[in-house]
Design a protein around this motif. Sequence first.
Motif, PDB file in Angstrom:
ATOM      1  N   HIS A 107       0.797  -1.104  -0.181  1.00 57.14           N
ATOM      2  CA  HIS A 107      -0.047   0.035  -0.124  1.00 57.14           C
ATOM      3  C   HIS A 107       0.928   1.210   0.060  1.00 57.14           C
ATOM      4  O   HIS A 107       0.395   2.299  -0.567  1.00 57.14           O
ATOM      5  N   PHE A 108       2.156   1.282   0.753  1.00 57.12           N
ATOM      6  CA  PHE A 108       2.568   2.519   0.871  1.00 57.12           C
ATOM      7  C   PHE A 108       3.916   2.497  -0.041  1.00 57.12           C
ATOM      8  O   PHE A 108       4.546   1.738  -0.574  1.00 57.12           O
ATOM      9  N   SER A 109       4.419   3.907  -0.144  1.00 53.76           N
ATOM     10  CA  SER A 109       5.428   4.130  -1.111  1.00 53.76           C
ATOM     11  C   SER A 109       6.679   4.100  -0.557  1.00 53.76           C
ATOM     12  O   SER A 109       7.652   3.986  -1.414  1.00 53.76           O
ATOM     13  N   PHE A 110       6.996   4.752   0.702  1.00 54.33           N
ATOM     14  CA  PHE A 110       8.240   5.175   1.166  1.00 54.33           C
ATOM     15  C   PHE A 110       8.928   3.831   2.238  1.00 54.33           C
ATOM     16  O   PHE A 110       8.134   3.399   3.309  1.00 54.33           O
ATOM     17  N   PRO A 111       9.924   3.148   1.891  1.00 52.64           N
ATOM     18  CA  PRO A 111      10.977   3.464   0.823  1.00 52.64           C
ATOM     19  C   PRO A 111      10.449   2.201  -0.420  1.00 52.64           C
ATOM     20  O   PRO A 111       9.687   1.369  -0.007  1.00 52.64           O
ATOM     21  N   SER A 112      11.266   2.369  -1.410  1.00 56.42           N
ATOM     22  CA  SER A 112      11.171   1.536  -2.469  1.00 56.42           C
ATOM     23  C   SER A 112      11.747   0.227  -1.852  1.00 56.42           C
ATOM     24  O   SER A 112      13.166  -0.022  -2.041  1.00 56.42           O
ATOM     25  N   GLY A 113      11.014  -0.920  -1.830  1.00 58.35           N
ATOM     26  CA  GLY A 113      11.585  -2.228  -1.685  1.00 58.35           C
ATOM     27  C   GLY A 113      12.274  -2.719  -2.618  1.00 58.35           C
ATOM     28  O   GLY A 113      13.163  -3.661  -2.514  1.00 58.35           O
ATOM     29  N   HIS A 114      11.771  -2.598  -3.840  1.00 59.98           N
ATOM     30  CA  HIS A 114      12.368  -2.979  -5.223  1.00 59.98           C
ATOM     31  C   HIS A 114      13.855  -2.698  -5.526  1.00 59.98           C
ATOM     32  O   HIS A 114      14.687  -3.428  -5.372  1.00 59.98           O
ATOM     33  N   THR A 115      14.008  -1.344  -4.985  1.00 63.00           N
ATOM     34  CA  THR A 115      15.314  -0.666  -5.237  1.00 63.00           C
ATOM     35  C   THR A 115      16.228  -1.369  -3.941  1.00 63.00           C
ATOM     36  O   THR A 115      17.291  -1.524  -4.116  1.00 63.00           O
ATOM     37  N   LEU A 116      15.770  -1.354  -2.886  1.00 61.49           N
ATOM     38  CA  LEU A 116      16.305  -1.618  -1.762  1.00 61.49           C
ATOM     39  C   LEU A 116      17.071  -3.081  -1.833  1.00 61.49           C
ATOM     40  O   LEU A 116      18.043  -3.386  -1.904  1.00 61.49           O
ATOM     41  N   HIS A 117      16.283  -3.951  -2.438  1.00 61.46           N
ATOM     42  CA  HIS A 117      16.483  -5.420  -2.517  1.00 61.46           C
ATOM     43  C   HIS A 117      17.479  -5.487  -3.782  1.00 61.46           C
ATOM     44  O   HIS A 117      18.383  -5.985  -3.747  1.00 61.46           O
ATOM     45  N   ALA A 118      17.470  -4.803  -4.742  1.00 57.27           N
ATOM     46  CA  ALA A 118      17.972  -4.700  -5.915  1.00 57.27           C
ATOM     47  C   ALA A 118      19.742  -4.215  -5.590  1.00 57.27           C
ATOM     48  O   ALA A 118      20.551  -4.915  -6.198  1.00 57.27           O
ATOM     49  N   VAL A 119      19.642  -3.240  -4.872  1.00 68.02           N
ATOM     50  CA  VAL A 119      20.850  -2.865  -4.394  1.00 68.02           C
ATOM     51  C   VAL A 119      21.618  -3.751  -3.673  1.00 68.02           C
ATOM     52  O   VAL A 119      22.846  -4.100  -3.778  1.00 68.02           O
ATOM     53  N   MET A 120      20.815  -4.461  -2.878  1.00 68.11           N
ATOM     54  CA  MET A 120      21.289  -5.122  -1.670  1.00 68.11           C
ATOM     55  C   MET A 120      22.067  -6.563  -2.534  1.00 68.11           C
ATOM     56  O   MET A 120      22.868  -6.850  -2.281  1.00 68.11           O
ATOM     57  N   ALA A 121      21.249  -6.986  -3.205  1.00 69.43           N
ATOM     58  CA  ALA A 121      21.759  -8.191  -4.134  1.00 69.43           C
ATOM     59  C   ALA A 121      22.705  -7.954  -4.991  1.00 69.43           C
ATOM     60  O   ALA A 121      23.767  -8.821  -4.930  1.00 69.43           O
ATOM     61  N   THR A 122      22.730  -6.902  -5.637  1.00 67.95           N
ATOM     62  CA  THR A 122      24.018  -6.410  -6.527  1.00 67.95           C
ATOM     63  C   THR A 122      25.299  -6.232  -5.584  1.00 67.95           C
ATOM     64  O   THR A 122      26.298  -6.922  -6.099  1.00 67.95           O
ATOM     65  N   VAL A 124      26.089  -7.753  -2.573  1.00 70.21           N
ATOM     66  CA  VAL A 124      26.523  -9.117  -2.059  1.00 70.21           C
ATOM     67  C   VAL A 124      27.014  -9.902  -3.136  1.00 70.21           C
ATOM     68  O   VAL A 124      27.728 -10.499  -3.039  1.00 70.21           O
ATOM     69  N   LEU A 125      25.836 -10.143  -4.096  1.00 70.04           N
ATOM     70  CA  LEU A 125      26.252 -11.172  -5.208  1.00 70.04           C
ATOM     71  C   LEU A 125      27.653 -10.579  -6.025  1.00 70.04           C
ATOM     72  O   LEU A 125      28.409 -11.328  -6.604  1.00 70.04           O
ATOM     73  N   GLY A 126      27.624  -9.244  -6.380  1.00 75.45           N
ATOM     74  CA  GLY A 126      28.935  -8.678  -6.948  1.00 75.45           C
ATOM     75  C   GLY A 126      30.102  -8.806  -6.183  1.00 75.45           C
ATOM     76  O   GLY A 126      31.058  -8.976  -6.736  1.00 75.45           O
ATOM     77  N   ASN A 127      30.073  -8.956  -4.742  1.00 69.15           N
ATOM     78  CA  ASN A 127      31.099  -9.105  -4.163  1.00 69.15           C
ATOM     79  C   ASN A 127      31.552 -10.537  -4.260  1.00 69.15           C
ATOM     80  O   ASN A 127      32.656 -10.914  -4.343  1.00 69.15           O
ATOM     81  N   VAL A 129      30.902 -12.644  -7.060  1.00 68.09           N
ATOM     82  CA  VAL A 129      31.482 -12.771  -8.598  1.00 68.09           C
ATOM     83  C   VAL A 129      31.486 -11.333  -9.045  1.00 68.09           C
ATOM     84  O   VAL A 129      30.427 -10.844  -9.856  1.00 68.09           O
ATOM     85  N   PRO A 130      32.396 -10.563  -9.231  1.00 66.19           N
ATOM     86  CA  PRO A 130      32.662  -9.160  -9.269  1.00 66.19           C
ATOM     87  C   PRO A 130      32.014  -8.954 -11.038  1.00 66.19           C
ATOM     88  O   PRO A 130      31.527  -8.021 -11.567  1.00 66.19           O
ATOM     89  N   ALA A 131      32.325 -10.287 -11.879  1.00 65.75           N
ATOM     90  CA  ALA A 131      31.948 -10.143 -13.395  1.00 65.75           C
ATOM     91  C   ALA A 131      30.538  -9.836 -13.469  1.00 65.75           C
ATOM     92  O   ALA A 131      30.125  -9.457 -14.572  1.00 65.75           O
ATOM     93  N   LEU A 132      29.847 -10.505 -12.730  1.00 64.08           N
ATOM     94  CA  LEU A 132      28.362 -10.045 -12.648  1.00 64.08           C
ATOM     95  C   LEU A 132      27.854  -8.860 -12.720  1.00 64.08           C
ATOM     96  O   LEU A 132      26.732  -8.359 -13.119  1.00 64.08           O
ATOM     97  N   LEU A 133      28.591  -7.918 -12.085  1.00 65.02           N
ATOM     98  CA  LEU A 133      28.248  -6.491 -11.864  1.00 65.02           C
ATOM     99  C   LEU A 133      27.801  -5.790 -13.398  1.00 65.02           C
ATOM    100  O   LEU A 133      27.213  -4.930 -13.276  1.00 65.02           O
ATOM    101  N   VAL A 134      28.635  -6.249 -14.388  1.00 69.58           N
ATOM    102  CA  VAL A 134      28.439  -5.693 -15.668  1.00 69.58           C
ATOM    103  C   VAL A 134      26.907  -5.830 -16.205  1.00 69.58           C
ATOM    104  O   VAL A 134      26.325  -4.875 -16.522  1.00 69.58           O
ATOM    105  N   VAL A 135      26.285  -6.732 -15.348  1.00 67.94           N
ATOM    106  CA  VAL A 135      24.727  -6.944 -15.749  1.00 67.94           C
ATOM    107  C   VAL A 135      24.068  -6.495 -14.472  1.00 67.94           C
ATOM    108  O   VAL A 135      23.012  -6.172 -15.145  1.00 67.94           O
ATOM    109  N   VAL A 137      24.520  -4.173 -12.379  1.00 65.95           N
ATOM    110  CA  VAL A 137      24.494  -2.670 -12.117  1.00 65.95           C
ATOM    111  C   VAL A 137      23.404  -1.930 -12.939  1.00 65.95           C
ATOM    112  O   VAL A 137      22.523  -1.248 -12.434  1.00 65.95           O
ATOM    113  N   PRO A 138      23.596  -2.281 -14.290  1.00 64.35           N
ATOM    114  CA  PRO A 138      22.456  -1.570 -15.140  1.00 64.35           C
ATOM    115  C   PRO A 138      21.136  -2.001 -14.762  1.00 64.35           C
ATOM    116  O   PRO A 138      20.210  -1.149 -15.137  1.00 64.35           O
TER     117      PRO A 138
END
Length: 183
Positions: A107-122, A124-127, A129-135, A137-138
């Motif tokens: 129901h509510f807007s603040f904060p963006s859970g999608h963005t939170l989880h995308a940054v967190m996963a990027t 942790v997983l980028g740590n 396997v750094p090669a995956l950051l190319v895919v 991060v964008p």
Amino acid sequence: MNFQNTKIKMLNLDLKGCVYLNSLSHSQKVAWFFKVVSRLGDGGFWYAMLLLVWIYKGWAYGSTLLYVMFGGAIGTLIYKILKHKTTRPRPYQVHQVIVLGERPLDHFSFPSGHTLHAVMATVVLGNAVPALLVVMVPFTVMVALSRMVLGLHYPSDVIVGAVIGAGVASGIVLMATKLEIML
């Protein structure tokens, strides 16, 4: 300038950014693209990244999976508490000029859970396997943009979600590093 004037200026800037980004969804192709990105951001893309980490790292994948699950649980707890404490309505609910491009998951807007989880996963997983950051991060940037283009979040929701995701991920990576040194 007093606090109230600064707050009003920030809210106006937040709304202007939201209206501008949401206006991009008036193109059916743009709206469709960001709907797909948003849906992949629900989990499909991240499951594919977890699979790639497993393929790359083999049995060492187990600890990475646990770190991502732990980070996801912490992130979910933080954003649910914030959503229910702030109860900020979504942009499309408040401003008639905002076009809803995708059904919200809550129901509510603040904060963006999608963005939170995308940054967190990027992070942790980028740590792992750094090669995956190319895919990743964008894709993470596209997930963040999708939330505003689809009329679901203000820029400040997305920024705070990204900051929380980065903070949770940093804590997870530090904890994982210390645990691996201790073992």
